[in-house]
Motif scaffolding. Structure first.
Motif, PDB file in Angstrom:
ATOM      1  N   ASP A 119       4.722  -2.863 -10.419  1.00  0.00           N
ATOM      2  CA  ASP A 119       3.710  -3.937 -11.208  1.00  0.00           C
ATOM      3  C   ASP A 119       2.969  -4.316  -9.872  1.00  0.00           C
ATOM      4  O   ASP A 119       3.185  -4.288  -9.056  1.00  0.00           O
ATOM      5  N   PRO A 120       1.608  -4.896 -10.382  1.00  0.00           N
ATOM      6  CA  PRO A 120       0.516  -5.156  -9.305  1.00  0.00           C
ATOM      7  C   PRO A 120       1.075  -6.223  -8.414  1.00  0.00           C
ATOM      8  O   PRO A 120       0.698  -6.230  -7.253  1.00  0.00           O
ATOM      9  N   GLY A 121       1.776  -7.253  -8.977  1.00  0.00           N
ATOM     10  CA  GLY A 121       2.315  -8.252  -8.392  1.00  0.00           C
ATOM     11  C   GLY A 121       3.366  -7.993  -7.219  1.00  0.00           C
ATOM     12  O   GLY A 121       3.396  -8.379  -6.145  1.00  0.00           O
ATOM     13  N   ILE A 122       4.227  -7.080  -7.600  1.00  0.00           N
ATOM     14  CA  ILE A 122       5.394  -6.752  -6.796  1.00  0.00           C
ATOM     15  C   ILE A 122       5.102  -5.856  -5.893  1.00  0.00           C
ATOM     16  O   ILE A 122       5.475  -5.849  -4.684  1.00  0.00           O
ATOM     17  N   ILE A 123       3.921  -4.659  -6.204  1.00  0.00           N
ATOM     18  CA  ILE A 123       4.019  -3.765  -5.051  1.00  0.00           C
ATOM     19  C   ILE A 123       2.887  -4.150  -3.966  1.00  0.00           C
ATOM     20  O   ILE A 123       2.283  -3.296  -3.303  1.00  0.00           O
ATOM     21  N   GLY A 124       2.210  -5.391  -4.228  1.00  0.00           N
ATOM     22  CA  GLY A 124       1.466  -5.708  -3.046  1.00  0.00           C
ATOM     23  C   GLY A 124      -0.077  -5.701  -3.580  1.00  0.00           C
ATOM     24  O   GLY A 124      -0.897  -6.040  -2.736  1.00  0.00           O
ATOM     25  N   ILE A 125      -0.526  -5.226  -4.629  1.00  0.00           N
ATOM     26  CA  ILE A 125      -1.955  -5.098  -4.971  1.00  0.00           C
ATOM     27  C   ILE A 125      -2.460  -6.385  -5.045  1.00  0.00           C
ATOM     28  O   ILE A 125      -3.544  -6.849  -4.630  1.00  0.00           O
ATOM     29  N   LEU A 158      -8.013  -1.238  -1.319  1.00  0.00           N
ATOM     30  CA  LEU A 158      -7.680  -0.683   0.050  1.00  0.00           C
ATOM     31  C   LEU A 158      -6.161  -0.710   0.199  1.00  0.00           C
ATOM     32  O   LEU A 158      -5.497  -0.003   0.784  1.00  0.00           O
ATOM     33  N   THR A 159      -5.601  -1.718  -0.303  1.00  0.00           N
ATOM     34  CA  THR A 159      -4.004  -1.970  -0.320  1.00  0.00           C
ATOM     35  C   THR A 159      -3.434  -0.917  -1.130  1.00  0.00           C
ATOM     36  O   THR A 159      -2.361  -0.163  -0.760  1.00  0.00           O
ATOM     37  N   ALA A 160      -3.928  -0.656  -2.005  1.00  0.00           N
ATOM     38  CA  ALA A 160      -3.492   0.452  -2.989  1.00  0.00           C
ATOM     39  C   ALA A 160      -3.493   1.871  -2.626  1.00  0.00           C
ATOM     40  O   ALA A 160      -2.533   2.653  -2.619  1.00  0.00           O
ATOM     41  N   CYS A 161      -4.682   2.018  -1.785  1.00  0.00           N
ATOM     42  CA  CYS A 161      -4.497   3.451  -1.111  1.00  0.00           C
ATOM     43  C   CYS A 161      -4.035   3.358  -0.091  1.00  0.00           C
ATOM     44  O   CYS A 161      -3.275   4.743   0.296  1.00  0.00           O
ATOM     45  N   LEU A 162      -3.619   2.344   0.698  1.00  0.00           N
ATOM     46  CA  LEU A 162      -2.704   2.672   1.829  1.00  0.00           C
ATOM     47  C   LEU A 162      -1.181   2.688   1.415  1.00  0.00           C
ATOM     48  O   LEU A 162      -0.302   3.588   1.854  1.00  0.00           O
ATOM     49  N   ILE A 163      -0.763   2.096   0.230  1.00  0.00           N
ATOM     50  CA  ILE A 163       0.603   2.338  -0.474  1.00  0.00           C
ATOM     51  C   ILE A 163       0.669   3.734  -0.950  1.00  0.00           C
ATOM     52  O   ILE A 163       1.759   4.373  -0.610  1.00  0.00           O
ATOM     53  N   TYR A 164      -0.351   4.148  -1.413  1.00  0.00           N
ATOM     54  CA  TYR A 164      -0.300   5.448  -1.912  1.00  0.00           C
ATOM     55  C   TYR A 164      -0.010   6.427  -0.823  1.00  0.00           C
ATOM     56  O   TYR A 164       0.631   7.484  -1.093  1.00  0.00           O
ATOM     57  N   LEU A 165      -0.756   6.394   0.058  1.00  0.00           N
ATOM     58  CA  LEU A 165      -0.723   7.312   1.398  1.00  0.00           C
ATOM     59  C   LEU A 165       0.485   7.468   1.882  1.00  0.00           C
ATOM     60  O   LEU A 165       1.010   8.404   2.205  1.00  0.00           O
ATOM     61  N   ILE A 172       7.651   0.550  -0.249  1.00  0.00           N
ATOM     62  CA  ILE A 172       6.452   0.317   0.799  1.00  0.00           C
ATOM     63  C   ILE A 172       5.573  -0.782   0.366  1.00  0.00           C
ATOM     64  O   ILE A 172       5.016  -1.701   0.828  1.00  0.00           O
ATOM     65  N   GLY A 173       5.450  -0.934  -1.426  1.00  0.00           N
ATOM     66  CA  GLY A 173       4.878  -2.103  -2.176  1.00  0.00           C
ATOM     67  C   GLY A 173       5.152  -3.382  -1.493  1.00  0.00           C
ATOM     68  O   GLY A 173       4.309  -4.379  -1.279  1.00  0.00           O
TER      69      GLY A 173
END
Length: 335
Positions: A92-98, A134-141, A158-159
């Motif tokens: 969820d975009p709120g839970i994983i930090g986006i 930027l946040t999503a890319c870092l979480i993905y990496l 991680i999110g």
């Protein structure tokens, strides 16, 4: 091939949801700090109301209702996409930090850059998008390994860590800011619907007009990404390319929503789950339903919240959290 019975069921559910949304809109226009009686609603809509009635309806109620409805739709669709590309029901975009990433970007822009009244409304979604991507890319990496690919459980953990870290960063940013700016950011963090004027609708609407049809066009790709990676590759899906495109789509939707509504979580978690329970996991079927459920949930939460306590009410983000947090715990225990 989709069974005709499922298509019929989907259409019935969509009609029911549209009716519920209309009822909530009608109820929402009539109740509040400045009441507008229901017998005066249609005359006021037709331009036959008093100055006070027209001001309450067109300058206060309707902009807020439309913003809330559109933001709920965007968050629900974002959550559906994230759950599809990560194969994780807790995404969820709120839970994983986006959302937190978008919030930090908005806070930095609001605190340290000159604000132009004319362009501020339209720049906010872009600023939020930069922070969120930027946040999503870092979480993905951090969640991706070459041998195993994207690890769904690791992504959520991680999110959540990023979300907490960014919330701490937000507190550091506002600790030395002016009182008026601190009040704004504090309301944003609580999920208070603050973008309550017509320009905010024009700022979020183009994102939805473009990205909802695009996601429905990509629905079959989302179905294939939900399979195991060897199967997806075997049927000719370019996994990483499709994931990145859809990740950008999910982030853009979430950023456009939270830029005008504040930090609202759980809509993107709950709405897809309810939709899947109604018509099954095929994206072509459940995504339109999830979009309407997301809009209805946030609209209902805001309508109830703003009328519980006078004059400001309870932020919609808190009302949604009261529903979403127990559901999140249930999903954690179940999965």
């Amino acid at each position: 091939m989709i069974q005709p019975a499922l298509i019929k069921k989907q259409r019935i559910i969509l009609c029911v949801l549209l009716v519920l949304i209309m009822l909530t809109i009608v109820i929402g226009t009539g109740i509040g700090y400045s009441s507008l009686t229901y017998d005066r609603l249609i005359p006021t809509l037709l331009g036959q109301g008093t100055f006070k009635e027209e001001f309450v309806l067109f300058s206060i109620r309707l902009p807020r209702i439309f913003i809330t409805l559109l933001a709920g739709m965007a968050l629900a669709l974002s959550g559906a996409i994230l759950q599809g590309i990560t194969r994780n029901d807790l995404a969820d975009p709120g839970i994983i930090g986006i959302n937190s990433g978008a919030g930090v970007a908005i806070a930095i822009y609001f605190l340290f850059f000159p604000i132009d009244v004319g362009s501020f409304v339209y720049l906010l979604p872009l600023v939020a998008f930069v922070g969120a991507i930027l946040t999503a890319c870092l979480i993905y990496l951090f969640s991706y390994t070459r041998n195993e690919g994207l690890q769904p459980v690791k992504l959520v953990l991680i999110g959540v860590g990023f979300s907490l870290a960014l919330s701490g960063m937000m507190i550091v940013l506002i600790s030395s800011a002016e009182r008026t700016k601190v009040d704004f950011i504090a309301k944003w963090l609580a999920g208070n619907i603050w973008g309550t004027d017509w320009p905010f609708i024009w700022a979020i609407l183009p994102w939805l007009v473009i990205l909802i049809p695009f996601t429905l066009y990509k629905a079959n790709r989302l179905n294939l990404l939900g399979l195991s990676e060897p199967v997806s590759i075997g049927v000719g899906v370019s996994i990483e390319k499709e994931r990145i495109i859809l990740l950008f789509t999910a982030v853009a939707l979430a950023a456009s929503a939270v830029s005008v509504t504040g930090g609202i979580a759980f809509i993107g978690l709950i709405a897809p789950h309810i939709a899947k329970a109604l018509v099954g996991p095929r994206n072509q079927l459940f995504i339109p339903i999830a979009i309407l459920i997301g809009g209805l949930l946030l609209l209902f939460a805001d309508t109830v919240g703003r009328n519980l306590v006078d004059p400001d009410g309870i932020p919609a983000g808190i009302m949604v959290a009261l529903i979403g947090a127990p559901y999140f715990i249930y999903l954690l225990l179940k999965k």
